[in-house]
Design a protein around this motif. Structure first.
Motif, PDB file in Angstrom:
ATOM      1  N   ALA A 187       0.818  -1.215   0.000  1.00 45.76           N
ATOM      2  CA  ALA A 187       0.000   0.000   0.000  1.00 45.76           C
ATOM      3  C   ALA A 187       0.854   1.268   0.000  1.00 45.76           C
ATOM      4  O   ALA A 187       0.358   2.363  -0.277  1.00 45.76           O
ATOM      5  N   GLY A 188       2.154   1.113   0.306  1.00 45.84           N
ATOM      6  CA  GLY A 188       3.044   2.272   0.328  1.00 45.84           C
ATOM      7  C   GLY A 188       3.376   2.783  -1.069  1.00 45.84           C
ATOM      8  O   GLY A 188       3.915   3.880  -1.227  1.00 45.84           O
ATOM      9  N   PHE A 189       3.047   1.981  -2.077  1.00 52.97           N
ATOM     10  CA  PHE A 189       3.379   2.373  -3.447  1.00 52.97           C
ATOM     11  C   PHE A 189       2.196   3.048  -4.107  1.00 52.97           C
ATOM     12  O   PHE A 189       1.078   2.549  -4.056  1.00 52.97           O
ATOM     13  N   ASP A 190       2.487   4.152  -4.716  1.00 52.39           N
ATOM     14  CA  ASP A 190       1.489   4.854  -5.499  1.00 52.39           C
ATOM     15  C   ASP A 190       1.829   4.514  -6.948  1.00 52.39           C
ATOM     16  O   ASP A 190       2.763   5.081  -7.517  1.00 52.39           O
ATOM     17  N   ILE A 191       1.118   3.553  -7.489  1.00 50.94           N
ATOM     18  CA  ILE A 191       1.514   3.057  -8.817  1.00 50.94           C
ATOM     19  C   ILE A 191       1.116   4.054  -9.896  1.00 50.94           C
ATOM     20  O   ILE A 191      -0.063   4.303 -10.131  1.00 50.94           O
ATOM     21  N   ALA A 192       2.130   4.599 -10.550  1.00 52.92           N
ATOM     22  CA  ALA A 192       1.907   5.673 -11.514  1.00 52.92           C
ATOM     23  C   ALA A 192       1.118   5.162 -12.717  1.00 52.92           C
ATOM     24  O   ALA A 192       1.173   3.977 -13.054  1.00 52.92           O
ATOM     25  N   GLU A 193       0.432   6.074 -13.351  1.00 52.63           N
ATOM     26  CA  GLU A 193      -0.454   5.729 -14.458  1.00 52.63           C
ATOM     27  C   GLU A 193       0.256   4.957 -15.581  1.00 52.63           C
ATOM     28  O   GLU A 193      -0.284   3.957 -16.068  1.00 52.63           O
TER      29      GLU A 193
END
Lengths: 321, 321
Positions: B243-249
């Motif tokens: 959940a710590g990753f903000d997966i880029a578009e």
């Protein structure tokens, strides 16, 4: 930077090296004391100056697995790199070792190679502090060396008219060994060993710096060719005196066996990592330095003659020639 | 040193690296502050400490001439090496560049490659101070970087139970680009560019050192694999929180197009030269650092889990595997 046309073979090693040295000219980075184009760079780091150099060796070009053991190749790779610090008048302290190798190479070969490097480094009190390992089709070695200078570093560009030219270390031995190996022989053993494991005169570099040498280079490609760099960078003409060479017995033996003037090994041989330096006239030269010529008071800048005449042998080698 | 039996492929990269690190252990050389086995070495030279590293890149393995321009390859080769100094918390100052190349290579390629290196080095205020050029069948690049640390260097071995694990820089982008190129595509352009020219977070290394990071490494082989080195060298267990990753578009787009969970790029991708570090719990993490996990209070030393469980993907790569 589109001004270089053609392949590396067409442009030649020195053409490309000089274009790269120009591209990488230090500009306004005042931490760069000596930039590209000498035996080693000198940079201001932290409180002091660091002398640093990097060399690559490629299987089949710089060494052959059937001529040299892994231990030999480790010794030679380290020696070649340590010599660059020596040629600035510095003392090496640390090595970084890169090894590219095929996956079917025996791991024991790599460990023996590492032993050779560590043993050669220990001769000058230097340590291997890091490196890299990667897969490659041919064994490829890259070594960076760091060192320090107690005295002012000695560049290639400081030779002045009237200076004495002097040599330290064995010269021509490795080339005689190479000639012997190339004919399929393994003796005289002493020259074959000189090819496998050069013995650079490690103390002579700092000694020359202390004596006030005006220019210095290590002989890796050939004495006349490397002296040519000193002559060109200093803008002077140099004359080598053949009588200054005391041609050792093994070189005479190889010359006789192969029908070659042994003086050729001395003048055009590389890979012994001897040092050649210029000193102000009147400098008293202690061992192991011996006079082999002089910087002329006049003459075309960049030229090197032998006994006053152009040497007939092509000599040395261009890496892409 | 005859204890390693078998070929490099059989022994494996890490087996050989650890044997070499042992062979080259600094012993009684007290000038060696950090020896082999970290992102870079740290040596006492002259009045200060120098951070130094060397990496090799081989055509076909680390770059492809049909996927990347000479300028790209110069940028990437420099970035990879500059990143090693960043990963110690240091700032690079000087590069030495070795280039092995076939004689039929266009000289213009070499000059463009040099431009790429010089441009990337200029991003951090570093200069190319020397190098070597030799003939080789495949283009082979070796770069050594020197740098300095204003704060104490950050090693791989200092992570402690309870520490926070944080990431700086893009992660997974280069791997997504590699996946796209491998399928014969050239878009999304942003990930293809990320593969061609990584953008290491150059200021984040010194920033982490200043913040008191306890351990740090740059992600070159894969996040979980590289975190595994931190876990092993520190003797701790690490858990990564997905959940710590903000997966880029763009990563989501590539994942959808290729039928791959984009989290895989983040967890197992290398070559972005992002930084992952551990900090004492309670450290306030400024941009660009973001928390992605923690060092467990207990757990098998050397292990890295994701959300409490072993990650199923093999991930990363062994260079001789």
């Amino acid at each position: 930077m589109g001004q270089l046309r053609g392949t590396l073979a067409e442009v030649g090693e020195f053409g490309l090296v000089s274009a790269l040295a120009e591209r990488f000219a230090p500009g306004d980075d005042d931490r760069v004391v000596v930039g590209p184009g000498d035996d080693a760079a000198v940079v201001q780091v932290g409180g002091g100056q660091v002398v640093a150099s990097l060399d690559m060796l490629v299987q089949g070009r710089h060494f052959r697995l059937d001529w040299s053991s892994a231990l030999d190749i480790g010794h030679k790779a380290a020696a070649e790199n340590l010599s660059d610090i020596n040629a600035m008048g510095g003392r090496p302290t640390s090595l970084l070792v890169g090894l590219g190798a095929p996956p079917d190479l025996e791991a024991a070969w790599a460990m023996e190679f590492a032993d050779g490097i560590a043993e050669e480094a220990a001769l000058v009190g230097a340590s291997v502090v890091g490196g890299d390992l990667t897969r490659a089709d041919a064994i490829t070695i890259s070594i960076a060396v760091l060192g320090v200078c107690e005295h002012a570093v000695v560049r290639r560009s400081g030779a002045r008219p009237g200076d004495v030219v002097a040599l330290a270390g064995r010269q021509g031995w490795a080339d005689a060994g190479f000639a012997v190996l190339g004919r399929g022989f393994r003796s005289p053993r002493v020259v074959v060993e000189a090819h496998r494991r050069p013995e650079p005169p490690y103390d002579a570099g700092p000694q020359a710096a202390e004596l006030g040498a005006t220019a210095m280079i290590d002989v890796s490609d050939g004495l006349l060719q490397d002296l040519g760099h000193v002559a060109a960078d200093s803008g002077v003409a140099i004359d080598v005196t053949s009588a200054g060479f005391d041609i050792a017995e093994p070189l005479q033996a190889v010359g006789a066996a192969l029908g070659v003037d042994p003086m050729r090994f001395c003048l055009t041989g590389g890979d012994d990592y001897s040092l050649v330096a210029t000193f102000p006239s009147g400098t008293e030269l202690p061992q192991p330095w011996r006079r082999i010529g002089s910087v002329l008071e006049s003459g075309a800048p960049g030229t090197v003659t032998v006994d006053g005449a152009e040497y007939e042998d092509p000599g040395g080698h261009q890496h892409f020639g």
